[in-house]
Design a protein around this motif. Sequence first.
Motif, PDB file in Angstrom:
ATOM      1  N   VAL A   1       0.861  -1.187   0.000  1.00  0.00           N
ATOM      2  CA  VAL A   1       0.000   0.000   0.000  1.00  0.00           C
ATOM      3  C   VAL A   1       0.896   1.235   0.000  1.00  0.00           C
ATOM      4  O   VAL A   1       1.903   1.271   0.707  1.00  0.00           O
ATOM      5  N   VAL A   2       0.529   2.237  -0.787  1.00  0.00           N
ATOM      6  CA  VAL A   2       1.292   3.484  -0.848  1.00  0.00           C
ATOM      7  C   VAL A   2       0.408   4.630  -0.377  1.00  0.00           C
ATOM      8  O   VAL A   2      -0.733   4.769  -0.804  1.00  0.00           O
ATOM      9  N   GLU A   3       0.953   5.450   0.496  1.00  0.00           N
ATOM     10  CA  GLU A   3       0.288   6.663   0.954  1.00  0.00           C
ATOM     11  C   GLU A   3       1.247   7.822   0.719  1.00  0.00           C
ATOM     12  O   GLU A   3       2.413   7.769   1.112  1.00  0.00           O
ATOM     13  N   ILE A   4       0.765   8.868   0.062  1.00  0.00           N
ATOM     14  CA  ILE A   4       1.578  10.028  -0.288  1.00  0.00           C
ATOM     15  C   ILE A   4       1.328  11.122   0.743  1.00  0.00           C
ATOM     16  O   ILE A   4       0.181  11.469   1.024  1.00  0.00           O
ATOM     17  N   LYS A   5       2.413  11.671   1.276  1.00  0.00           N
ATOM     18  CA  LYS A   5       2.327  12.756   2.249  1.00  0.00           C
ATOM     19  C   LYS A   5       3.239  13.889   1.820  1.00  0.00           C
ATOM     20  O   LYS A   5       4.304  13.649   1.257  1.00  0.00           O
ATOM     21  N   THR A   6       2.835  15.128   2.093  1.00  0.00           N
ATOM     22  CA  THR A   6       3.655  16.270   1.695  1.00  0.00           C
ATOM     23  C   THR A   6       4.236  17.013   2.890  1.00  0.00           C
ATOM     24  O   THR A   6       5.052  17.903   2.705  1.00  0.00           O
ATOM     25  N   GLY A   7       3.851  16.671   4.086  1.00  0.00           N
ATOM     26  CA  GLY A   7       4.380  17.341   5.268  1.00  0.00           C
ATOM     27  C   GLY A   7       5.473  16.523   5.920  1.00  0.00           C
ATOM     28  O   GLY A   7       6.084  15.654   5.315  1.00  0.00           O
ATOM     29  N   THR A   8       5.699  16.801   7.184  1.00  0.00           N
ATOM     30  CA  THR A   8       6.686  16.034   7.932  1.00  0.00           C
ATOM     31  C   THR A   8       6.023  14.784   8.497  1.00  0.00           C
ATOM     32  O   THR A   8       4.809  14.758   8.724  1.00  0.00           O
ATOM     33  N   ARG A   9       6.799  13.780   8.732  1.00  0.00           N
ATOM     34  CA  ARG A   9       6.262  12.514   9.213  1.00  0.00           C
ATOM     35  C   ARG A   9       5.710  12.678  10.622  1.00  0.00           C
ATOM     36  O   ARG A   9       6.295  13.355  11.466  1.00  0.00           O
TER      37      ARG A   9
END
Length: 185
Positions: free
Chosen positions: A96-104
């Motif tokens: 599964v892939v989840e895209i995030k643009t902020g910090t973890r």
Amino acid sequence: MKEVAMKAIEAFKSKLGYVEVKDLVCPRRAWYRYNMSLRELLAVSDGYRLEAGKVGHKVVLRELELAGCTVEKVVEWGGHRFRVDAICRDEEGEFVVEIKTGTRNADHDIQIKLYMMITGIKRGLLIYPWGFVVVKADDRELEELRKVAELSILYLDAEREEDVPKNTKYCMTCPFKNRCGAKLL
């Protein structure tokens, strides 16, 4: 898995190369949107994070689709529909892939593990502009999440806020923790 992640991260580095009509309200805004990479936009913009997240998803999803992934996969669970950013496959099987643009943050790990639980896939990949994180979950952890998720769905139609239980170990990542008054476990 790493090959897919690296292609997606490269997408964050590319120039957007397009503007939306709302960007035309300001020449500089239009220039930024057209000429800067998503990574640069995230770094220099103030109120752009949510919009950049949407744009980032489009850019990275396009790259994942070119890599053979199923993007924006709708899955049903508990009588509800959820959209997973992508499901990809490598020599070890699906992930599964989840895209995030902020910090973890911890909420990202919980979100992808919930997607893993819903899909029955035990590997996940969080993709950020700065890199990626491989996420794994064992059966015990996924079962624990399943129980909390089932309880959450059970109470969706509760008439009063007071009727809904609180205080799970996930409270610390909840955006409503201040309203709820839950004691963080």
